[in-house]
Write a protein that holds these residues in place. Structure first.
Motif, PDB file in Angstrom:
ATOM      1  N   GLU A 197      44.615 -16.352  22.461  1.00  0.00           N
ATOM      2  CA  GLU A 197      44.609 -14.889  22.551  1.00  0.00           C
ATOM      3  C   GLU A 197      45.175 -14.400  23.879  1.00  0.00           C
ATOM      4  O   GLU A 197      45.852 -13.366  23.931  1.00  0.00           O
ATOM      5  CB  GLU A 197      43.190 -14.361  22.350  1.00  0.00           C
ATOM      6  CG  GLU A 197      42.723 -14.467  20.899  1.00  0.00           C
ATOM      7  CD  GLU A 197      41.330 -13.899  20.687  1.00  0.00           C
ATOM      8  OE1 GLU A 197      40.680 -13.528  21.702  1.00  0.00           O
ATOM      9  OE2 GLU A 197      40.890 -13.829  19.532  1.00  0.00           O
TER      10      GLU A 197
ATOM     11  N   THR B  45      49.041 -14.816  23.290  1.00  0.00           N
ATOM     12  CA  THR B  45      49.755 -14.212  22.157  1.00  0.00           C
ATOM     13  C   THR B  45      49.260 -12.835  21.745  1.00  0.00           C
ATOM     14  O   THR B  45      49.876 -12.200  20.890  1.00  0.00           O
ATOM     15  CB  THR B  45      49.676 -15.147  20.931  1.00  0.00           C
ATOM     16  OG1 THR B  45      48.293 -15.287  20.537  1.00  0.00           O
ATOM     17  CG2 THR B  45      50.243 -16.523  21.245  1.00  0.00           C
ATOM     18  N   SER B  46      48.166 -12.349  22.331  1.00  0.00           N
ATOM     19  CA  SER B  46      47.623 -11.055  21.916  1.00  0.00           C
ATOM     20  C   SER B  46      48.630  -9.925  22.142  1.00  0.00           C
ATOM     21  O   SER B  46      49.431  -9.964  23.081  1.00  0.00           O
ATOM     22  CB  SER B  46      46.340 -10.765  22.693  1.00  0.00           C
ATOM     23  OG  SER B  46      45.901  -9.446  22.443  1.00  0.00           O
ATOM     24  N   ASP B  47      48.555  -8.906  21.265  1.00  0.00           N
ATOM     25  CA  ASP B  47      49.426  -7.734  21.408  1.00  0.00           C
ATOM     26  C   ASP B  47      48.884  -6.725  22.420  1.00  0.00           C
ATOM     27  O   ASP B  47      49.577  -5.754  22.757  1.00  0.00           O
ATOM     28  CB  ASP B  47      49.579  -7.034  20.037  1.00  0.00           C
ATOM     29  CG  ASP B  47      50.362  -7.877  19.046  1.00  0.00           C
ATOM     30  OD1 ASP B  47      51.213  -8.671  19.507  1.00  0.00           O
ATOM     31  OD2 ASP B  47      50.116  -7.754  17.831  1.00  0.00           O
ATOM     32  N   GLU B  48      47.650  -6.954  22.883  1.00  0.00           N
ATOM     33  CA  GLU B  48      47.067  -6.052  23.886  1.00  0.00           C
ATOM     34  C   GLU B  48      47.850  -6.144  25.190  1.00  0.00           C
ATOM     35  O   GLU B  48      48.496  -7.158  25.478  1.00  0.00           O
ATOM     36  CB  GLU B  48      45.606  -6.440  24.159  1.00  0.00           C
ATOM     37  CG  GLU B  48      44.693  -6.377  22.947  1.00  0.00           C
ATOM     38  CD  GLU B  48      44.187  -4.972  22.671  1.00  0.00           C
ATOM     39  OE1 GLU B  48      44.615  -4.034  23.383  1.00  0.00           O
ATOM     40  OE2 GLU B  48      43.380  -4.811  21.746  1.00  0.00           O
TER      41      GLU B  48
ATOM     42  N   ARG C 283      43.850  -7.746  27.896  1.00  0.00           N
ATOM     43  CA  ARG C 283      43.676  -9.166  27.557  1.00  0.00           C
ATOM     44  C   ARG C 283      42.761  -9.852  28.559  1.00  0.00           C
ATOM     45  O   ARG C 283      41.892 -10.633  28.203  1.00  0.00           O
ATOM     46  CB  ARG C 283      45.041  -9.874  27.543  1.00  0.00           C
ATOM     47  CG  ARG C 283      45.717  -9.893  26.183  1.00  0.00           C
ATOM     48  CD  ARG C 283      46.979 -10.713  26.232  1.00  0.00           C
ATOM     49  NE  ARG C 283      48.090  -9.981  26.791  1.00  0.00           N
ATOM     50  CZ  ARG C 283      49.242 -10.524  27.155  1.00  0.00           C
ATOM     51  NH1 ARG C 283      49.414 -11.836  27.063  1.00  0.00           N
ATOM     52  NH2 ARG C 283      50.222  -9.792  27.622  1.00  0.00           N
TER      53      ARG C 283
END
Length: 291
Positions: free
Chosen positions: A193, A196-199, A204
């Motif tokens: 996460e 690769t998270s979009d946040e 993040r």
């Protein structure tokens, strides 16, 4: 390539200084494993000038080889500290072609079975690095230096992953995240996460700090177990005595941060001892009797 190696290692096997010889072949799926050479020849000796002696070779068919001559004490230090994991992987996966008194066989067994005391000190080495990186990451985050915070947090997750692997009785391999995905999927998910998270980066990091606090805190007694065990041997310790202890030397660079963390977690308490100066005290440390 075997024909190229034979005169190189045969000359050395007759010397009492040589303890073992291994050959590591190129892995087509991961050529970096042998540093892009076709073969690695790892020779373990009692003594060598310098910690490691290296030579490169090429034969008439343009096949390449790299020879490493390593002192056994250096190799054992790498095994303990995990500071040269590639050589440890070569030792683990290499094919034995000479073994004096089963020296190499016993080293391979040690890696595979990972004796308890070796795990205990290695866990504290990783835990001390984890706490230092994590504390620095939080400090950078609080100062809004998010890229620096990200760098430290990423490293702290690597140490957390290695700690979890050791805790489960395995030796950390080069492919740590492949190992931890099966052993501790919760840690792998945090790592995934973060990457690769979009946040946005700030969010993040906020989520990671919230999620990882428990994972770190729940491992404190085991992670710091080597230091806590050692500290119980005396009523109290000065920071200088701890820093200069032979075994603590392996994680001395991160010791002050670790001690402060253990004070915060109430596993260690500080003891004030009067100095010659009025109103000034020496600060000593002792393990809380409750643990």
């Amino acid at each position: 390539m075997e024909d190229l190696f034979r005169p190189l290692y045969q000359e050395r096997t007759s010397q009492l200084n040589t303890l073992g010889v291994l050959v590591v072949e190129k892995n087509e799926q991961n050529k970096a494993f042998t540093e892009n050479f076709d073969s690695i020849l790892l020779i373990i000796v009692k003594e060598v000038e310098g910690a490691v002696f290296t030579k490169h070779y090429v034969d008439q068919n343009n096949e390449t080889a790299s020879m490493y001559i390593v002192a056994d004490q250096q190799l054992k230090e790498w095994l303990l500290l995990g500071t040269n994991r590639k050589v440890i992987e070569w030792l683990y996966h290499g094919r034995i072609i000479f073994d004096r008194n089963e020296f190499v066989h016993n080293l391979k067994t040690e890696i595979r079975e990972f004796p308890f005391y070796g795990r205990k000190i290695k866990m504290t080495i990783e835990f001390a690095k984890l706490i230092k990186r994590y504390a620095d990451g939080k400090a950078f985050f609080n100062d809004a230096h998010y890229l620096d915070a990200y760098n430290h947090v990423l490293h702290s997750l690597h140490h957390l992953a290695r700690l979890a692997i050791i805790e489960n009785g395995y030796y950390p391999e080069l492919t740590v995240w492949n190992q931890v995905r099966h052993i501790e999927p919760e840690i792998y998910k945090l790592y995934e996460e973060l990457l690769t998270s979009d946040e946005d980066l700030q969010k993040r990091l906020e989520l990671l700090f919230l999620a990882s606090d428990f994972l770190i805190h729940s491992r404190t007694e085991k992670g710091a177990g080597h230091l806590l065990f050692l500290m119980k041997q005396k009523e109290w310790w000065s920071i200088n005595d701890l820093l200069n202890h032979d075994e603590v030397a392996h994680y001395a660079v991160d010791l002050v941060t670790l001690i402060e963390y253990l004070l915060e977690r109430k596993l260690v308490r500080s003891v004030s001892i009067q100095t010659k100066g009025h109103g000034i005290f020496h600060r000593y440390y002792q393990v809380c009797k409750e643990i």
